[in-house]
Design a protein around this motif. Structure first.
Motif, PDB file in Angstrom:
ATOM      1  N   GLY A  63       0.877  -1.120   0.060  1.00 30.84           N
ATOM      2  CA  GLY A  63      -0.189   0.048   0.096  1.00 30.84           C
ATOM      3  C   GLY A  63       0.745   1.153   0.216  1.00 30.84           C
ATOM      4  N   THR A  64       0.585   2.088   0.903  1.00 29.02           N
ATOM      5  CA  THR A  64       1.484   3.347   1.028  1.00 29.02           C
ATOM      6  C   THR A  64       2.567   3.424   1.874  1.00 29.02           C
ATOM      7  OG1 THR A  64      -0.013   4.300   2.564  1.00 29.02           O
ATOM      8  CG2 THR A  64      -0.520   5.023   0.252  1.00 29.02           C
ATOM      9  N   ILE A  65       2.796   2.071   2.532  1.00 28.02           N
ATOM     10  CA  ILE A  65       3.836   1.898   3.575  1.00 28.02           C
ATOM     11  C   ILE A  65       5.071   1.403   2.853  1.00 28.02           C
ATOM     12  CG2 ILE A  65       4.617   0.780   5.696  1.00 28.02           C
ATOM     13  CD1 ILE A  65       2.211   2.816   6.015  1.00 28.02           C
ATOM     14  N   LEU A  66       6.204   2.025   2.902  1.00 28.86           N
ATOM     15  CA  LEU A  66       7.376   1.562   2.290  1.00 28.86           C
ATOM     16  C   LEU A  66       8.282   1.137   3.452  1.00 28.86           C
ATOM     17  CD1 LEU A  66       9.330   1.409  -0.326  1.00 28.86           C
ATOM     18  CD2 LEU A  66      10.055   3.658   0.468  1.00 28.86           C
ATOM     19  N   THR A  67       9.006  -0.227   3.371  1.00 27.25           N
ATOM     20  CA  THR A  67       9.641  -0.700   4.291  1.00 27.25           C
ATOM     21  C   THR A  67      11.273  -0.477   3.721  1.00 27.25           C
ATOM     22  OG1 THR A  67       8.110  -2.267   4.961  1.00 27.25           O
ATOM     23  CG2 THR A  67      10.353  -2.656   5.431  1.00 27.25           C
ATOM     24  N   CYS A  68      11.875   0.134   4.547  1.00 25.65           N
ATOM     25  CA  CYS A  68      13.522   0.120   4.301  1.00 25.65           C
ATOM     26  C   CYS A  68      14.112  -1.078   4.148  1.00 25.65           C
ATOM     27  CB  CYS A  68      14.142   1.094   5.300  1.00 25.65           C
ATOM     28  SG  CYS A  68      16.064   0.943   5.044  1.00 25.65           S
ATOM     29  N   PRO A  69      15.175  -1.506   3.078  1.00 24.66           N
ATOM     30  CA  PRO A  69      15.580  -2.930   3.117  1.00 24.66           C
ATOM     31  C   PRO A  69      16.447  -3.096   4.154  1.00 24.66           C
ATOM     32  CG  PRO A  69      15.862  -1.408   1.077  1.00 24.66           C
ATOM     33  CD  PRO A  69      15.349  -0.791   1.983  1.00 24.66           C
ATOM     34  N   GLN A  74       9.567   1.607   8.678  1.00 24.40           N
ATOM     35  CA  GLN A  74       8.583   1.743   7.761  1.00 24.40           C
ATOM     36  C   GLN A  74       8.159   3.251   7.475  1.00 24.40           C
ATOM     37  OE1 GLN A  74       5.815  -1.304   9.203  1.00 24.40           O
ATOM     38  NE2 GLN A  74       6.289  -2.715   7.711  1.00 24.40           N
ATOM     39  N   PHE A  75       7.899   3.582   6.473  1.00 24.30           N
ATOM     40  CA  PHE A  75       7.411   4.872   6.413  1.00 24.30           C
ATOM     41  C   PHE A  75       5.996   5.007   5.833  1.00 24.30           C
ATOM     42  CE2 PHE A  75      11.839   4.589   6.781  1.00 24.30           C
ATOM     43  CZ  PHE A  75      12.294   5.522   7.514  1.00 24.30           C
ATOM     44  N   ASP A  76       5.133   5.848   6.002  1.00 23.84           N
ATOM     45  CA  ASP A  76       3.971   6.358   5.554  1.00 23.84           C
ATOM     46  C   ASP A  76       4.253   7.243   4.276  1.00 23.84           C
ATOM     47  OD1 ASP A  76       1.395   7.057   4.351  1.00 23.84           O
ATOM     48  OD2 ASP A  76       0.591   6.569   6.314  1.00 23.84           O
ATOM     49  N   LEU A  77       3.934   6.880   3.025  1.00 21.51           N
ATOM     50  CA  LEU A  77       4.374   7.610   2.030  1.00 21.51           C
ATOM     51  C   LEU A  77       3.635   8.968   1.678  1.00 21.51           C
ATOM     52  CD1 LEU A  77       5.125   4.975  -0.920  1.00 21.51           C
ATOM     53  CD2 LEU A  77       6.670   6.334   0.520  1.00 21.51           C
ATOM     54  N   THR A  79       2.454  10.908   4.279  1.00 20.12           N
ATOM     55  CA  THR A  79       2.972  11.985   5.032  1.00 20.12           C
ATOM     56  C   THR A  79       4.398  11.981   5.256  1.00 20.12           C
ATOM     57  OG1 THR A  79       2.829  10.717   6.869  1.00 20.12           O
ATOM     58  CG2 THR A  79       0.682  11.901   6.105  1.00 20.12           C
ATOM     59  N   GLY A  80       5.161  10.900   4.762  1.00 25.17           N
ATOM     60  CA  GLY A  80       6.507  10.737   5.282  1.00 25.17           C
ATOM     61  C   GLY A  80       6.806  10.321   6.660  1.00 25.17           C
ATOM     62  N   ALA A 106      13.536   6.667  13.780  1.00 21.06           N
ATOM     63  CA  ALA A 106      13.917   7.173  12.489  1.00 21.06           C
ATOM     64  C   ALA A 106      13.396   8.523  12.198  1.00 21.06           C
ATOM     65  CB  ALA A 106      13.538   6.276  11.341  1.00 21.06           C
ATOM     66  N   ASP A 107      13.926   9.271  11.258  1.00 22.70           N
ATOM     67  CA  ASP A 107      13.460  10.696  11.190  1.00 22.70           C
ATOM     68  C   ASP A 107      12.339  10.511   9.968  1.00 22.70           C
ATOM     69  OD1 ASP A 107      15.321  11.830  12.954  1.00 22.70           O
ATOM     70  OD2 ASP A 107      16.610  12.272  11.375  1.00 22.70           O
ATOM     71  N   PRO A 108      11.445  11.314   9.867  1.00 27.02           N
ATOM     72  CA  PRO A 108      10.414  10.814   8.686  1.00 27.02           C
ATOM     73  C   PRO A 108      11.271  11.468   7.631  1.00 27.02           C
ATOM     74  CG  PRO A 108       9.974  13.112  10.050  1.00 27.02           C
ATOM     75  CD  PRO A 108      10.934  12.229  10.696  1.00 27.02           C
ATOM     76  N   LEU A 109      10.442  10.904   6.546  1.00 29.82           N
ATOM     77  CA  LEU A 109      10.996  11.458   5.156  1.00 29.82           C
ATOM     78  C   LEU A 109      10.210  12.706   4.838  1.00 29.82           C
ATOM     79  CD1 LEU A 109      10.373   7.972   3.212  1.00 29.82           C
ATOM     80  CD2 LEU A 109      12.557   8.715   4.607  1.00 29.82           C
ATOM     81  N   GLN A 110      11.137  13.360   3.991  1.00 25.05           N
ATOM     82  CA  GLN A 110      10.677  14.731   3.313  1.00 25.05           C
ATOM     83  C   GLN A 110       9.857  14.362   2.168  1.00 25.05           C
ATOM     84  OE1 GLN A 110      13.767  17.531   1.761  1.00 25.05           O
ATOM     85  NE2 GLN A 110      12.006  18.756   0.826  1.00 25.05           N
TER      86      GLN A 110
END
Ligand code: FES
Length: 130
Positions: A63-69, A74-77, A79-80, A106-110
């Motif tokens: 979905g909109t959740i991206l997992t760092c390899p 995990q980040f919500d795309l 909102t970051g 972890a810091d949020p993504l821009q």
């Protein structure tokens, strides 16, 4: 003195990335952004993880959740936001505890605004103007 002005920049050909996939785009000045298409909508974030800056291009998309390899943050795309911290395995030698998982922040993504046109995918990024 430099000022920083947000501008729309073309970062990918039309229709990219394909549904459920990610790819990199590049802003003026060489900064990479990560693009992901979920249910037809393109999201754009910084290209590297909010933990130790590992490249996110091979991350798993659910979905909109991206997992760092690397450490599985995990980040919500949309909102970051970091919705799950990195999972760092550790081993304690000589104890019965053996091993475990250390969860840290972890810091949020821009994130970037995205607009699709017939000639490509655009993101609104910041570039220095002299
Ligand atoms: S570098 Fe991404 S979770 Fe550690």
């Amino acid at each position: 003195m430099q000022s920083v002005t947000p501008t729309w920049q073309r970062v990918a050909p039309p229709g990219q990335p394909s549904e459920g996939l990610t790819q990199y785009g590049e802003l003026a000045g060489g900064r990479r952004v990560l693009l992901a298409r979920v249910q037809g909508k393109v999201y754009a974030t910084q290209a590297n993880c909010g933990h130790m800056r590992f490249p996110l291009g091979d991350g798993k998309l659910d979905g909109t959740i991206l997992t760092c390899p690397l450490h599985k943050a995990q980040f919500d795309l949309t909102t970051g936001a970091a919705v799950k911290g990195p999972q760092i395995p550790f081993l304690i030698k000589g104890t019965k505890m053996g091993r475990g998982i250390l969860s840290v922040a972890a810091d949020p993504l821009q994130t970037y605004e995205v607009d699709e046109h017939t000639d490509g995918v655009y993101v609104r990024g910041r570039v220095a103007v002299q």
